[in-house]
Scaffold this motif. Structure first.
Motif, PDB file in Angstrom:
ATOM      1  N   LEU A 137       0.819  -1.204   0.000  1.00 48.61           N
ATOM      2  CA  LEU A 137       0.000   0.000   0.000  1.00 48.61           C
ATOM      3  C   LEU A 137       0.855   1.258   0.000  1.00 48.61           C
ATOM      4  O   LEU A 137       0.429   2.307  -0.480  1.00 48.61           O
ATOM      5  CB  LEU A 137      -0.927   0.000   1.225  1.00 48.61           C
ATOM      6  CG  LEU A 137      -1.994  -1.087   1.256  1.00 48.61           C
ATOM      7  CD1 LEU A 137      -2.719  -1.068   2.591  1.00 48.61           C
ATOM      8  CD2 LEU A 137      -2.983  -0.924   0.128  1.00 48.61           C
ATOM      9  N   LEU A 138       2.060   1.167   0.550  1.00 52.89           N
ATOM     10  CA  LEU A 138       2.931   2.333   0.574  1.00 52.89           C
ATOM     11  C   LEU A 138       3.334   2.744  -0.832  1.00 52.89           C
ATOM     12  O   LEU A 138       3.596   3.919  -1.094  1.00 52.89           O
ATOM     13  CB  LEU A 138       4.186   2.051   1.423  1.00 52.89           C
ATOM     14  CG  LEU A 138       3.926   1.747   2.899  1.00 52.89           C
ATOM     15  CD1 LEU A 138       5.229   1.466   3.618  1.00 52.89           C
ATOM     16  CD2 LEU A 138       3.191   2.913   3.559  1.00 52.89           C
ATOM     17  N   GLN A 139       3.400   1.780  -1.749  1.00 48.97           N
ATOM     18  CA  GLN A 139       3.724   2.073  -3.139  1.00 48.97           C
ATOM     19  C   GLN A 139       2.464   2.265  -3.979  1.00 48.97           C
ATOM     20  O   GLN A 139       2.540   2.411  -5.188  1.00 48.97           O
ATOM     21  CB  GLN A 139       4.576   0.947  -3.734  1.00 48.97           C
ATOM     22  CG  GLN A 139       5.935   0.824  -3.075  1.00 48.97           C
ATOM     23  CD  GLN A 139       6.750  -0.315  -3.645  1.00 48.97           C
ATOM     24  OE1 GLN A 139       6.384  -0.915  -4.660  1.00 48.97           O
ATOM     25  NE2 GLN A 139       7.861  -0.628  -3.010  1.00 48.97           N
ATOM     26  N   ARG A 140       1.293   2.256  -3.303  1.00 43.51           N
ATOM     27  CA  ARG A 140       0.006   2.511  -3.932  1.00 43.51           C
ATOM     28  C   ARG A 140      -0.334   1.506  -5.028  1.00 43.51           C
ATOM     29  O   ARG A 140      -0.931   1.846  -6.040  1.00 43.51           O
ATOM     30  CB  ARG A 140      -0.056   3.941  -4.463  1.00 43.51           C
ATOM     31  CG  ARG A 140       0.133   5.008  -3.391  1.00 43.51           C
ATOM     32  CD  ARG A 140      -0.993   5.042  -2.383  1.00 43.51           C
ATOM     33  NE  ARG A 140      -2.224   5.426  -3.048  1.00 43.51           N
ATOM     34  CZ  ARG A 140      -2.590   6.694  -3.262  1.00 43.51           C
ATOM     35  NH1 ARG A 140      -1.812   7.669  -2.851  1.00 43.51           N
ATOM     36  NH2 ARG A 140      -3.736   6.979  -3.850  1.00 43.51           N
ATOM     37  N   LYS A 141       0.080   0.234  -4.837  1.00 39.49           N
ATOM     38  CA  LYS A 141      -0.348  -0.809  -5.765  1.00 39.49           C
ATOM     39  C   LYS A 141      -1.821  -1.152  -5.549  1.00 39.49           C
ATOM     40  O   LYS A 141      -2.434  -1.804  -6.382  1.00 39.49           O
ATOM     41  CB  LYS A 141       0.526  -2.051  -5.593  1.00 39.49           C
ATOM     42  CG  LYS A 141       1.966  -1.852  -6.036  1.00 39.49           C
ATOM     43  CD  LYS A 141       2.767  -3.123  -5.893  1.00 39.49           C
ATOM     44  CE  LYS A 141       4.195  -2.942  -6.370  1.00 39.49           C
ATOM     45  NZ  LYS A 141       5.012  -4.160  -6.192  1.00 39.49           N
ATOM     46  N   ALA A 142      -2.346  -0.758  -4.405  1.00 40.23           N
ATOM     47  CA  ALA A 142      -3.775  -0.887  -4.119  1.00 40.23           C
ATOM     48  C   ALA A 142      -4.159   0.273  -3.222  1.00 40.23           C
ATOM     49  O   ALA A 142      -3.315   0.857  -2.536  1.00 40.23           O
ATOM     50  CB  ALA A 142      -4.084  -2.220  -3.449  1.00 40.23           C
ATOM     51  N   ASP A 143      -5.449   0.629  -3.242  1.00 42.23           N
ATOM     52  CA  ASP A 143      -5.934   1.708  -2.375  1.00 42.23           C
ATOM     53  C   ASP A 143      -6.347   1.167  -1.012  1.00 42.23           C
ATOM     54  O   ASP A 143      -6.064   1.759   0.025  1.00 42.23           O
ATOM     55  CB  ASP A 143      -7.123   2.417  -3.041  1.00 42.23           C
ATOM     56  CG  ASP A 143      -6.743   3.059  -4.356  1.00 42.23           C
ATOM     57  OD1 ASP A 143      -5.714   3.748  -4.405  1.00 42.23           O
ATOM     58  OD2 ASP A 143      -7.461   2.856  -5.353  1.00 42.23           O
ATOM     59  N   VAL A 144      -7.065   0.049  -1.025  1.00 47.72           N
ATOM     60  CA  VAL A 144      -7.563  -0.582   0.200  1.00 47.72           C
ATOM     61  C   VAL A 144      -7.217  -2.067   0.129  1.00 47.72           C
ATOM     62  O   VAL A 144      -7.308  -2.669  -0.943  1.00 47.72           O
ATOM     63  CB  VAL A 144      -9.088  -0.400   0.354  1.00 47.72           C
ATOM     64  CG1 VAL A 144      -9.569  -0.962   1.692  1.00 47.72           C
ATOM     65  CG2 VAL A 144      -9.483   1.073   0.221  1.00 47.72           C
ATOM     66  N   ALA A 145      -6.814  -2.637   1.248  1.00 42.33           N
ATOM     67  CA  ALA A 145      -6.425  -4.048   1.251  1.00 42.33           C
ATOM     68  C   ALA A 145      -7.091  -4.769   2.418  1.00 42.33           C
ATOM     69  O   ALA A 145      -7.332  -4.190   3.480  1.00 42.33           O
ATOM     70  CB  ALA A 145      -4.905  -4.191   1.361  1.00 42.33           C
ATOM     71  N   VAL A 146      -7.396  -6.037   2.179  1.00 35.61           N
ATOM     72  CA  VAL A 146      -7.821  -6.939   3.255  1.00 35.61           C
ATOM     73  C   VAL A 146      -6.617  -7.826   3.542  1.00 35.61           C
ATOM     74  O   VAL A 146      -6.176  -8.582   2.678  1.00 35.61           O
ATOM     75  CB  VAL A 146      -9.026  -7.798   2.836  1.00 35.61           C
ATOM     76  CG1 VAL A 146      -9.474  -8.679   4.009  1.00 35.61           C
ATOM     77  CG2 VAL A 146     -10.171  -6.920   2.348  1.00 35.61           C
ATOM     78  N   ARG A 147      -6.076  -7.723   4.747  1.00 33.00           N
ATOM     79  CA  ARG A 147      -4.859  -8.445   5.093  1.00 33.00           C
ATOM     80  C   ARG A 147      -5.115  -9.426   6.224  1.00 33.00           C
ATOM     81  O   ARG A 147      -5.924  -9.168   7.120  1.00 33.00           O
ATOM     82  CB  ARG A 147      -3.751  -7.466   5.503  1.00 33.00           C
ATOM     83  CG  ARG A 147      -3.160  -6.696   4.332  1.00 33.00           C
ATOM     84  CD  ARG A 147      -1.984  -5.861   4.780  1.00 33.00           C
ATOM     85  NE  ARG A 147      -1.269  -5.294   3.634  1.00 33.00           N
ATOM     86  CZ  ARG A 147      -0.252  -4.460   3.744  1.00 33.00           C
ATOM     87  NH1 ARG A 147       0.172  -4.090   4.943  1.00 33.00           N
ATOM     88  NH2 ARG A 147       0.357  -3.995   2.681  1.00 33.00           N
ATOM     89  N   MET A 148      -4.381 -10.540   6.167  1.00 35.04           N
ATOM     90  CA  MET A 148      -4.503 -11.560   7.204  1.00 35.04           C
ATOM     91  C   MET A 148      -3.339 -11.496   8.183  1.00 35.04           C
ATOM     92  O   MET A 148      -3.106 -12.430   8.952  1.00 35.04           O
ATOM     93  CB  MET A 148      -4.591 -12.957   6.580  1.00 35.04           C
ATOM     94  CG  MET A 148      -5.453 -13.051   5.331  1.00 35.04           C
ATOM     95  SD  MET A 148      -7.063 -12.242   5.468  1.00 35.04           S
ATOM     96  CE  MET A 148      -7.935 -13.334   6.550  1.00 35.04           C
ATOM     97  N   VAL A 149      -2.578 -10.415   8.143  1.00 37.65           N
ATOM     98  CA  VAL A 149      -1.519 -10.168   9.119  1.00 37.65           C
ATOM     99  C   VAL A 149      -1.637  -8.727   9.602  1.00 37.65           C
ATOM    100  O   VAL A 149      -2.133  -7.860   8.871  1.00 37.65           O
ATOM    101  CB  VAL A 149      -0.112 -10.403   8.517  1.00 37.65           C
ATOM    102  CG1 VAL A 149       0.084 -11.858   8.154  1.00 37.65           C
ATOM    103  CG2 VAL A 149       0.129  -9.513   7.301  1.00 37.65           C
TER     104      VAL A 149
END
Length: 307
Positions: A137-149
């Motif tokens: 996300l810091l490189q803006r490859k996605a705007d919002v993420a669902v993470r399991m960590v």
């Protein structure tokens, strides 16, 4: 380097890398093939390096091209983020939001949430990246993420929505054929479904459950969706989310007391997007939708453990 190449040249370079041919890049960028070739020639001249070799199978990237690849991907991600941000100017709920999520979450949980989002905000275009890799996300490859960590970066906004319970499951027909294991040691007599490449997270789990080492698997595949399909097909015993298994009556949880894990689930976005109404609406919708799903998973896990 003879001159500073323009972004257009790097964009073309990135497209040729992805497509493996000038014609494929031309289709992707809606340009003519000669224009693509001229861009690559200009970039090679500016950099003073050969980027592609012609082979019978198409264009083969040189070592110089492979070194540039991650930088070009970063530029492409930044360009896409700039476009998405510009589309959402003025706080209007329109434009594009890119969401990253694990395969199972993307396939099994997000579609109804995205459908409700689209109905509520017809101006939104949603991009979904189903991958078990952690899009940066810091490189803006996605705007919002669902993470399991748990996200560790300070520049991220996150909401914990609970934990998805996972367990060992098999199709009812498989258990009729092969019997139901009573202990983890019994798994050695069964067809197990699991991973191919061992990651640090998997390595930690195997230390706790050595019966689930790579050598024990009759089917090895790193796609969680493929593993789930194999379980549903009756191939053998594998790991999946209890709430996903509950949607198919023929899937049975085995050894619930001996094997029980939980995937902590977070919704995350870059703090720079906190004031972006479009991204905030997607963030909040994912929090609301997945909180209900994760809550159901937790209750289901508790019921199974008491039964």
């Amino acid at each position: 380097m003879n001159s500073e190449p323009s972004w257009d040249l790097y964009r073309t370079f990135h497209a040729v890398l992805r497509e493996g041919s000038l014609s494929g890049a031309a289709r992707r960028l809606d340009m003519s093939q000669p224009s693509i070739a001229r861009h690559i020639d200009a970039l090679e001249t500016a950099l003073g390096a050969k980027l592609f070799l012609r082979t019978p199978r198409g264009l083969s990237p040189t070592d110089a091209a492979l070194e540039l690849k991650p930088l070009a991907e970063r530029l492409a991600a930044t360009s896409a983020a700039l476009r998405r941000t510009a589309e959402g100017g003025g706080g209007a709920l329109s434009g594009t939001v890119r969401i990253s999520a694990s395969e199972v979450v993307a396939v099994e949980h997000l579609p109804p949430i995205l459908a409700r989002m689209r109905q509520a905000h017809p101006g939104l275009a949603l991009e979904l990246s189903p991958s078990n890799a952690l899009d940066d996300l810091l490189q803006r490859k996605a705007d919002v993420a669902v993470r399991m960590v748990r996200p560790e970066q300070q520049a991220l906004v996150s909401r914990h929505v609970g934990a998805l319970v996972i367990g060992l499951h098999a199709h009812r027909d498989y258990l009729v054929r092969r019997g139901t294991p009573r202990t983890l040691a019994d798994l050695k007599d069964h067809d197990l479904i699991g991973y191919d490449v061992e990651t640090p997270a998997i390595r930690a789990a195997v230390q706790q459950y050595p019966a689930l080492s790579r050598d024990a698997f009759a089917l090895r595949v790193d796609s969680d969706v493929a593993q789930l399909a194999a379980i549903r097909a009756g191939f053998g015993i594998g790991i999946c989310q209890t709430i996903v298994a509950a949607r198919q009556p023929d899937l049975v949880r085995v050894l619930p007391d001996a094997f029980h894990m939980a995937l902590e689930t977070w919704i995350v976005m870059h703090e720079d997007l906190r004031g972006n109404a479009r991204c905030r609406a997607v963030f909040d919708a994912l929090v609301e939708g997945l909180s209900g799903i994760v809550g159901s998973s937790a209750r289901q896990g508790a019921v199974v453990s008491r039964s």
